[in-house]
Design an enzyme around this catalytic site. Structure first.
Site, short mmCIF file in Angstrom:
data_model
loop_
_atom_site.label_atom_id
_atom_site.label_comp_id
_atom_site.label_asym_id
_atom_site.label_seq_id
_atom_site.Cartn_x
_atom_site.Cartn_y
_atom_site.Cartn_z
N HIS A 125 31.64 35.58 50.22
CA HIS A 125 31.48 35.22 48.81
C HIS A 125 32.50 34.18 48.34
O HIS A 125 32.45 33.77 47.19
CB HIS A 125 31.62 36.49 47.97
CG HIS A 125 33.02 37.02 48.00
ND1 HIS A 125 33.57 37.57 49.14
CD2 HIS A 125 34.00 37.02 47.07
CE1 HIS A 125 34.82 37.90 48.89
NE2 HIS A 125 35.11 37.59 47.64
N ASP A 126 33.43 33.79 49.21
CA ASP A 126 34.41 32.75 48.86
C ASP A 126 34.09 31.44 49.57
O ASP A 126 34.92 30.52 49.57
CB ASP A 126 35.83 33.17 49.30
CG ASP A 126 36.38 34.33 48.50
OD1 ASP A 126 35.94 34.53 47.36
OD2 ASP A 126 37.27 35.03 49.03
N GLU A 159 41.84 40.96 54.73
CA GLU A 159 41.65 39.53 54.45
C GLU A 159 43.01 38.87 54.68
O GLU A 159 43.83 38.79 53.78
CB GLU A 159 41.17 39.30 53.01
CG GLU A 159 40.71 37.87 52.81
CD GLU A 159 40.65 37.42 51.36
OE1 GLU A 159 40.02 36.40 51.09
OE2 GLU A 159 41.26 38.07 50.50
N ASP A 183 41.79 43.11 50.14
CA ASP A 183 41.74 41.79 49.53
C ASP A 183 43.10 41.09 49.47
O ASP A 183 44.11 41.71 49.09
CB ASP A 183 41.24 41.97 48.08
CG ASP A 183 41.08 40.67 47.33
OD1 ASP A 183 40.14 39.93 47.64
OD2 ASP A 183 41.91 40.39 46.44
N ASP A 240 35.97 47.51 48.36
CA ASP A 240 36.91 46.40 48.34
C ASP A 240 38.21 46.89 47.71
O ASP A 240 38.20 47.43 46.60
CB ASP A 240 36.30 45.26 47.50
CG ASP A 240 36.70 43.89 48.02
OD1 ASP A 240 37.90 43.71 48.32
OD2 ASP A 240 35.83 43.01 48.12
O1 TEU Z 1 40.38 35.88 48.17
C1 TEU Z 1 41.67 35.48 48.47
C2 TEU Z 1 41.83 34.11 48.97
O2 TEU Z 1 42.93 33.74 49.25
C3 TEU Z 1 40.73 33.15 49.14
O3 TEU Z 1 39.78 33.24 50.04
C4 TEU Z 1 40.41 32.48 47.86
O4 TEU Z 1 39.08 32.62 47.50
C5 TEU Z 1 40.77 31.06 47.96
O5 TEU Z 1 40.99 30.68 46.67
C6 TEU Z 1 39.75 30.21 48.67
O6 TEU Z 1 40.11 28.87 48.65
C7 TEU Z 1 40.19 37.15 47.64
C8 TEU Z 1 38.76 37.35 47.22
O7 TEU Z 1 37.93 37.29 48.35
C9 TEU Z 1 38.41 36.36 46.18
O8 TEU Z 1 37.06 36.41 45.80
C10 TEU Z 1 39.30 36.60 44.99
O9 TEU Z 1 39.11 35.59 44.03
C11 TEU Z 1 40.77 36.66 45.38
O10 TEU Z 1 41.02 37.41 46.55
C12 TEU Z 1 41.58 37.31 44.29
O11 TEU Z 1 41.31 38.67 44.25
#
Ligand code: TEU
Ligand code: CA
Length: 559
Positions: free
Chosen positions: A332-333, A260, A201, A98
């Protein structure tokens, strides 16, 4: 389209803290991943994305990195990582790390030096701005709530910028020295450590306007404006940096990357995933985006199957022959895909299989998230203390501020929280679901007695065994080319609940039907058609040139 080594691959995402604990501390670890590599191989996985395992204070569960070239002790050591790499190599599985470079942790050496001396080289790696009239530099809202500005500790009227948690200071991409440091670090992983690529990310966050103007307040009511608005206006800024990143890292070393990326327009698809694009692939978040129209969770409404179909098909058509999306139903989000996108009647094993059919037969590089292959559903959280995620906590506070009851707030989190993807993987029906010998850091999913790897492995009709079959079919050399490069052609939806499409290759056409309605649907086939795989109840009649797909069922047919 140029062909690439990753085009026909199937990927799997591990959330390491919740995958498998081997030393009895309640947290998943690298030896746990090593132990399960044969399981992943058996499932048919080629690429393994592991969410961050770097040294971290875990303010945002490892997405706050204190050292990009070290492993956090809760996961193990660099030696464990090398063992993991060697074990994955044995099975031909490529490791995807990541890449979190919009920000690091406030406990990174760079940030400590930057705060100690705002004139230092390290301070130029961050975004420091002076306050205006006793206030923060502008009115953007961070993704986890509050201002993106936080006072630099020990300094007068000086603020640092953070798009996410205040323990995640943003890196200054406008500094070429910092960019070079990032590329060097990436190449160390890609070349010296030999990983297959990176998942990149939150990368659109680097598209900033360094003057940080004020923005019109949005509807949340705190006078702030979502920081994502600035990013959506500066996609070109991000793209320019990403072109440079790609030219220094992925392209010269022929490595895979998956971005992402949220909120790009049709016109940008080529820039991201075309032959000269900045990434090998980007996740298809079209369904998530259709769901998230508002910052606050309580603004969410579920999608109908019809809407899910529309946005998913539109994304397929937009990517077309330009490049590869990465189809996902959860990560995971996200809450679990089956719980989020399917009607209540199909939030079960039958629905999970049919949704798996879609995830694994669309055009692109499919990603399966740990537990998805078991048909895991959302976890029932009964108290705010059972949730861990900083975003969930912020959303709970938001609900409270808006006068909602605790019961309503919990209901909302039970639908939407990121924590659903962060509970332990269910390995068997013993205590702690075989994840750990002690009580794990997050609660176990309530269905673990039946929805677990051991029970499902023994049941020929399980979701797990179905996933194995679809992945094997997709990778069967007889069909691989069609599944990989075949055109996506949408078919009519007879009951407003069916996703049906063709994957049209040069010399064969494969038809896919997934019916999430309450009654059977019928499609025309031909006399030579063969049923390659089905879930639920499917009747193919070649004499009458029809296929009937019962409610909650799916079919993959060679026409
Ligand atoms: O996520 C970035 C992001 O914009 C989203 O998916 C976020 O989780 C959003 O708040 C959802 O509503 C990435 C990672 O996948 C996430 O786990 C991290 O918290 C974020 O970046 C910061 O590194
Ligand atoms: Ca452990």
């Amino acid at each position: 389209m140029q062909t690439k080594w990753w085009h026909g691959k199937v990927a799997y995402q591990i959330y390491p803290k919740s995958f498998k604990d081997t030393n009895g501390d309640g947290f998943g670890d690298l030896p746990g991943i090593i132990e399960k590599i044969p399981y992943l191989h058996d499932l048919g996985i080629d690429l393994l994305w592991i969410s961050p395992i770097y040294k971290s204070p875990f303010a945002d569960q490892g997405y706050d990195i204190a050292d990009y070239q070290d492993i956090d002790p809760i996961f193990g050591s660099m030696d464990d990582f090398k063992k993991l790499k060697a074990e994955a190599d044995k099975y031909g599985i490529g490791i995807i790390m990541d890449l979190v470079v919009n920000h690091c942790s406030d406990e990174h050496e760079w940030f400590k030096k930057a705060c100690a001396d705002p004139k230092s080289e390290e301070a130029s790696y961050f975004i420091f701005r002076e306050g205006k009239d006793g206030k923060v530099p502008n009115n953007l809202r961070a993704c986890f709530g509050g201002s993106v500005w936080e006072p630099v500790p020990g300094q007068e009227n000086l603020y640092y910028c953070h798009w996410f948690h205040k323990k995640q200071p943003d890196l200054n991409w406008f500094n070429p020295k910092l960019r070079q440091k990032i590329y060097d670090m990436m190449n160390w992983w890609l070349v010296d450590m030999g990983i297959a690529g990176f998942r990149v990310d939150a990368i659109m966050s680097i598209g900033k306007d360094p003057t940080f103007p004020m923005y019109p307040a949005d509807s949340v009511g705190d006078g702030l404006c979502s920081c994502g608005v600035m990013n959506s206006e500066h996609v070109d800024v991000a793209l320019n940096f990403l072109r440079e990143m790609n030219a220094h890292t992925f392209t010269p070393h022929d490595k895979f990357s998956v971005g992402e990326v949220f909120g790009i327009s049709k016109d940008n698809v080529k820039d991201f995933i075309g032959d000269e694009g900045v990434f090998g692939s980007i996740f298809d978040f079209s369904a998530r985006e259709a769901l998230t129209k508002h910052y606050c969770f309580y603004g969410f409404e579920k999608l109908s199957v019809k809407q899910y179909r529309e946005v998913t098909f539109a994304a397929q058509e937009t990517a077309g022959n330009t490049g590869f999306l990465a189809p996902v139903i959860e990560n995971h989000d996200e809450p679990r895909g089956v719980s989020t996108y399917l009607p209540l009647m199909w939030q079960n094993a039958r629905g999970a299989k049919a949704l798996g059919t879609v995830n694994l037969t669309l055009k692109g590089i499919p990603f399966v998230f740990q537990g998805q292959e078991l048909g895991m559903l959302n976890t029932q959280f009964n108290h705010i203390d059972e949730l861990d995620d900083c975003q969930s906590k912020d959303q709970y506070d938001n609900c409270m501020r808006h006068g909602l009851s605790d019961t309503v707030a919990l209901k909302i989190l039970n639908d939407q929280a990121r924590d659903h993807g962060r509970v332990p993987m269910s390995w068997n029906d013993s205590e702690n679901a075989g994840f750990s010998t002690v009580k794990p850091w997050m609660k176990i999913n309530q269905d673990y007695k039946t929805v677990n790897v051991k029970s499902e492995s023994a049941d020929p009709d399980s979701v797990l065994n179905y996933y194995k079959k679809v992945i094997a079919l997709r990778k069967d050399p007889k069909y691989l080319k069609t599944f990989t490069y075949g055109n996506f052609i949408a078919l009519e939806d007879p009951n407003e609940h069916t996703l049906a499409y063709l994957r049209q290759g040069h010399d064969q056409t494969i038809m896919v039907i997934a019916n999430f309605g309450a009654e059977a649907v019928t499609f025309d086939v031909n006399k030579e058609s063969t049923l390659l795989l089905s879930s639920g109840e499917v009747k193919l009649c070649t004499d009458c040139c029809k296929v009937q797909v019962a409610e909650g069922s799916s079919a993959i047919i060679l026409l």
